[in-house]
Scaffold this active site. Structure first.
Site, PDB file in Angstrom:
ATOM      1  N   ARG A  14       0.834  -1.207   0.000  1.00 36.75           N
ATOM      2  CA  ARG A  14       0.000   0.000   0.000  1.00 36.75           C
ATOM      3  C   ARG A  14       0.867   1.254   0.000  1.00 36.75           C
ATOM      4  O   ARG A  14       2.096   1.164   0.077  1.00 36.75           O
ATOM      5  CB  ARG A  14      -1.004   0.014   1.145  1.00 36.75           C
ATOM      6  CG  ARG A  14      -0.448  -0.304   2.481  1.00 36.75           C
ATOM      7  CD  ARG A  14      -1.558  -0.693   3.460  1.00 36.75           C
ATOM      8  NE  ARG A  14      -0.986  -1.053   4.735  1.00 36.75           N
ATOM      9  CZ  ARG A  14      -0.709  -0.175   5.692  1.00 36.75           C
ATOM     10  NH1 ARG A  14      -0.987   1.101   5.531  1.00 36.75           N
ATOM     11  NH2 ARG A  14      -0.154  -0.576   6.818  1.00 36.75           N
ATOM     12  N   ASN A  91      11.540   0.969   1.804  1.00 37.45           N
ATOM     13  CA  ASN A  91      10.375   1.845   1.930  1.00 37.45           C
ATOM     14  C   ASN A  91       9.584   1.649   3.224  1.00 37.45           C
ATOM     15  O   ASN A  91       9.003   2.592   3.749  1.00 37.45           O
ATOM     16  CB  ASN A  91       9.458   1.604   0.726  1.00 37.45           C
ATOM     17  CG  ASN A  91       8.091   2.227   0.923  1.00 37.45           C
ATOM     18  OD1 ASN A  91       7.928   3.445   0.806  1.00 37.45           O
ATOM     19  ND2 ASN A  91       7.090   1.421   1.248  1.00 37.45           N
ATOM     20  N   TYR A 156      10.440   8.996  15.361  1.00 41.32           N
ATOM     21  CA  TYR A 156      10.382   8.924  13.893  1.00 41.32           C
ATOM     22  C   TYR A 156      11.479   9.800  13.254  1.00 41.32           C
ATOM     23  O   TYR A 156      12.187   9.354  12.345  1.00 41.32           O
ATOM     24  CB  TYR A 156       8.992   9.376  13.439  1.00 41.32           C
ATOM     25  CG  TYR A 156       8.732   9.269  11.954  1.00 41.32           C
ATOM     26  CD1 TYR A 156       8.458   8.032  11.363  1.00 41.32           C
ATOM     27  CD2 TYR A 156       8.749  10.401  11.132  1.00 41.32           C
ATOM     28  CE1 TYR A 156       8.205   7.934   9.998  1.00 41.32           C
ATOM     29  CE2 TYR A 156       8.499  10.304   9.775  1.00 41.32           C
ATOM     30  CZ  TYR A 156       8.214   9.071   9.210  1.00 41.32           C
ATOM     31  OH  TYR A 156       7.975   8.976   7.855  1.00 41.32           O
ATOM     32  N   LYS A 160      14.614   8.631  10.874  1.00 40.74           N
ATOM     33  CA  LYS A 160      14.805   9.107   9.496  1.00 40.74           C
ATOM     34  C   LYS A 160      16.122   9.886   9.345  1.00 40.74           C
ATOM     35  O   LYS A 160      16.766   9.828   8.298  1.00 40.74           O
ATOM     36  CB  LYS A 160      13.613   9.959   9.054  1.00 40.74           C
ATOM     37  CG  LYS A 160      12.299   9.166   8.956  1.00 40.74           C
ATOM     38  CD  LYS A 160      12.393   7.995   7.985  1.00 40.74           C
ATOM     39  CE  LYS A 160      11.064   7.309   7.750  1.00 40.74           C
ATOM     40  NZ  LYS A 160      11.147   6.188   6.808  1.00 40.74           N
TER      41      LYS A 160
HETATM   42  P1  NAP Z   1       1.902   3.336   4.861  1.00 38.24           P
HETATM   43  O1  NAP Z   1       0.816   3.644   3.916  1.00 38.24           O
HETATM   44  O2  NAP Z   1       1.615   3.254   6.321  1.00 38.24           O
HETATM   45  O3  NAP Z   1       2.606   1.970   4.390  1.00 38.24           O
HETATM   46  C1  NAP Z   1       3.718   1.472   5.066  1.00 38.24           C
HETATM   47  C2  NAP Z   1       4.020   0.093   4.564  1.00 38.24           C
HETATM   48  O4  NAP Z   1       5.158  -0.423   5.276  1.00 38.24           O
HETATM   49  C3  NAP Z   1       2.881  -0.877   4.802  1.00 38.24           C
HETATM   50  O5  NAP Z   1       2.720  -1.707   3.687  1.00 38.24           O
HETATM   51  C4  NAP Z   1       3.355  -1.677   6.014  1.00 38.24           C
HETATM   52  O6  NAP Z   1       2.839  -2.995   6.061  1.00 38.24           O
HETATM   53  C5  NAP Z   1       4.854  -1.717   5.742  1.00 38.24           C
HETATM   54  N1  NAP Z   1       5.597  -2.077   6.934  1.00 38.24           N
HETATM   55  C6  NAP Z   1       5.603  -1.460   8.125  1.00 38.24           C
HETATM   56  N2  NAP Z   1       6.413  -2.089   8.981  1.00 38.24           N
HETATM   57  C7  NAP Z   1       6.939  -3.133   8.311  1.00 38.24           C
HETATM   58  C8  NAP Z   1       7.848  -4.173   8.649  1.00 38.24           C
HETATM   59  N3  NAP Z   1       8.375  -4.250   9.865  1.00 38.24           N
HETATM   60  N4  NAP Z   1       8.182  -5.080   7.705  1.00 38.24           N
HETATM   61  C9  NAP Z   1       7.652  -5.027   6.471  1.00 38.24           C
HETATM   62  N5  NAP Z   1       6.770  -4.062   6.084  1.00 38.24           N
HETATM   63  C10 NAP Z   1       6.421  -3.150   6.999  1.00 38.24           C
HETATM   64  O7  NAP Z   1       3.095   4.379   4.735  1.00 38.24           O
HETATM   65  P2  NAP Z   1       3.558   5.312   3.515  1.00 38.24           P
HETATM   66  O8  NAP Z   1       2.996   6.646   3.755  1.00 38.24           O
HETATM   67  O9  NAP Z   1       3.345   4.637   2.223  1.00 38.24           O
HETATM   68  O10 NAP Z   1       5.122   5.404   3.858  1.00 38.24           O
HETATM   69  C11 NAP Z   1       6.118   4.701   3.152  1.00 38.24           C
HETATM   70  C12 NAP Z   1       7.484   5.219   3.585  1.00 38.24           C
HETATM   71  O11 NAP Z   1       7.567   6.620   3.320  1.00 38.24           O
HETATM   72  C13 NAP Z   1       7.758   5.055   5.086  1.00 38.24           C
HETATM   73  O12 NAP Z   1       9.120   4.762   5.298  1.00 38.24           O
HETATM   74  C14 NAP Z   1       7.435   6.421   5.643  1.00 38.24           C
HETATM   75  O13 NAP Z   1       8.123   6.671   6.848  1.00 38.24           O
HETATM   76  C15 NAP Z   1       7.924   7.308   4.507  1.00 38.24           C
HETATM   77  N6  NAP Z   1       7.311   8.637   4.524  1.00 38.24           N
HETATM   78  C16 NAP Z   1       5.968   8.796   4.385  1.00 38.24           C
HETATM   79  C17 NAP Z   1       5.443  10.068   4.416  1.00 38.24           C
HETATM   80  C18 NAP Z   1       3.963  10.344   4.276  1.00 38.24           C
HETATM   81  O14 NAP Z   1       3.577  11.505   4.424  1.00 38.24           O
HETATM   82  N7  NAP Z   1       3.131   9.378   3.976  1.00 38.24           N
HETATM   83  C19 NAP Z   1       6.286  11.177   4.590  1.00 38.24           C
HETATM   84  C20 NAP Z   1       7.644  10.962   4.726  1.00 38.24           C
HETATM   85  C21 NAP Z   1       8.158   9.694   4.688  1.00 38.24           C
HETATM   86  P3  NAP Z   1       1.971  -3.503   7.326  1.00 38.24           P
HETATM   87  O15 NAP Z   1       0.654  -2.882   7.198  1.00 38.24           O
HETATM   88  O16 NAP Z   1       1.953  -4.972   7.118  1.00 38.24           O
HETATM   89  O17 NAP Z   1       2.676  -3.088   8.563  1.00 38.24           O
END
Ligand code: NAP
Length: 248
Positions: A14, A91, A156, A160
């Site tokens: 996702r 990711n 967090y 990062k």
């Molecule tokens: P998200 O929608 O919450 O998706 C995170 C994904 O990571 C999920 O598929 C989750 O699977 C998986 N995950 C979490 N812990 C895991 C583990 N221990 N092993 C394997 N998979 C794991 O988050 P997103 O917004 O797409 O974020 C993706 C990346 O971008 C992250 O590193 C986040 O910190 C970074 N980021 C996001 C934003 C933002 O605004 N969205 C901003 C800056 C950085 P499960 O559901 O199975 O846990």
């Protein structure tokens, strides 16, 4: 642009990871889809079907990247199936936000264990493979708040900022071996991770974004595609901000 390559994308069922998987597949890349929770198994299969229609091969691997052996197994399975790993996108990430007075030890440990240690676990597994094949592209997902800080996110932001330090160090270690290591620092992107924010919090965030909108997962995927391609061959150790201008 990525025809016949193999990319391992952690947390790819996702949000940003899924968007990167679809983008890479549209460019001809074979994808190793990773998920952690049982609830994501269906999403993984649906994504695999969707990507399969683009004419590339997929492999689904369940692994908690915070676990050293499971992360190793994820990368080894990819190598077994495709004979190589050209691209690793670190990711997967989580948040457990709270102000320092209310943040408990386990909130700190679990965020560090997934975001920072989990990325290390995958890097550790993929580096020998990339060294042997004499090429590789590594993309680590950082965050704008790992650079500028954010109240309520001590854990967090530390994770990062750590990812950024790890990216720069590894870029120096592997630069002479034809392996590029870069980070993307997304701003606030519309995914499950940010959907939990209140309207007031979103309004406050938007007031800090010169481009006046939240980012889309595809905004990140486009840059991840560039960093995985030969168009970025002379770029390493960089943190590319994709944040609508939040940090400049
Ligand atoms: P998200 O929608 O919450 O998706 C995170 C994904 O990571 C999920 O598929 C989750 O699977 C998986 N995950 C979490 N812990 C895991 C583990 N221990 N092993 C394997 N998979 C794991 O988050 P997103 O917004 O797409 O974020 C993706 C990346 O971008 C992250 O590193 C986040 O910190 C970074 N980021 C996001 C934003 C933002 O605004 N969205 C901003 C800056 C950085 P499960 O559901 O199975 O846990």
């Amino acid at each position: 642009m990525l025809k016949g390559k193999c990319a391992v994308i952690t947390g790819s069922t996702r949000g940003i990871g899924k968007s990167i998987a679809i983008k890479y597949a549209s460019l001809g890349c074979n994808i190793v889809i990773n998920y952690r929770s049982e609830k994501d198994e269906v999403n993984a299969r649906e994504l695999s079907d969707e990507i399969g229609k683009l004419g590339v091969n997929t492999l689904i691997v369940k692994a908690n990247i915070a676990d050293f052996e499971e992360a190793k197994n994820l990368v080894e399975k990819a190598k077994e199936k495709f004979g190589k790993v050209d691209i690793l996108v670190n990711n997967a990430g989580i948040t457990k936000d709270n102000l320092i007075l209310r943040m408990n030890e386990s909130d700190f440990d679990s965020v560090i264990n997934v975001n920072l240690k989990g990325s290390f676990n995958c890097l550790k597994a993929v580096t020998p493979i990339m060294l042997k094949q004499k090429h590789g592209k590594i993309i680590n997902m950082a965050s704008v708040v790992g650079v500028i800080g954010n109240p309520g996110q001590v854990n967090y932001c530390a994770s990062k900022a750590g990812v950024i330090g790890m990216t720069k160090s590894l870029a120096k270690e592997l630069g002479g071996k034809n392996i590029n290591v870069n980070a993307i620092a997304p701003g606030f992107i519309d995914t499950d991770m940010t959907r939990v924010l209140s309207e007031e919090q979103k309004k406050n965030i938007l007031s800090q974004v010169p481009l006046k909108r939240l980012g889309l997962a595809s905004d990140i995927a486009n840059v991840a595609a560039f960093l995985a391609s030969e168009d970025s061959d002379y770029i390493t150790g960089q943190v590319i901000h994709v944040d609508g201008g939040m940090a400049m």
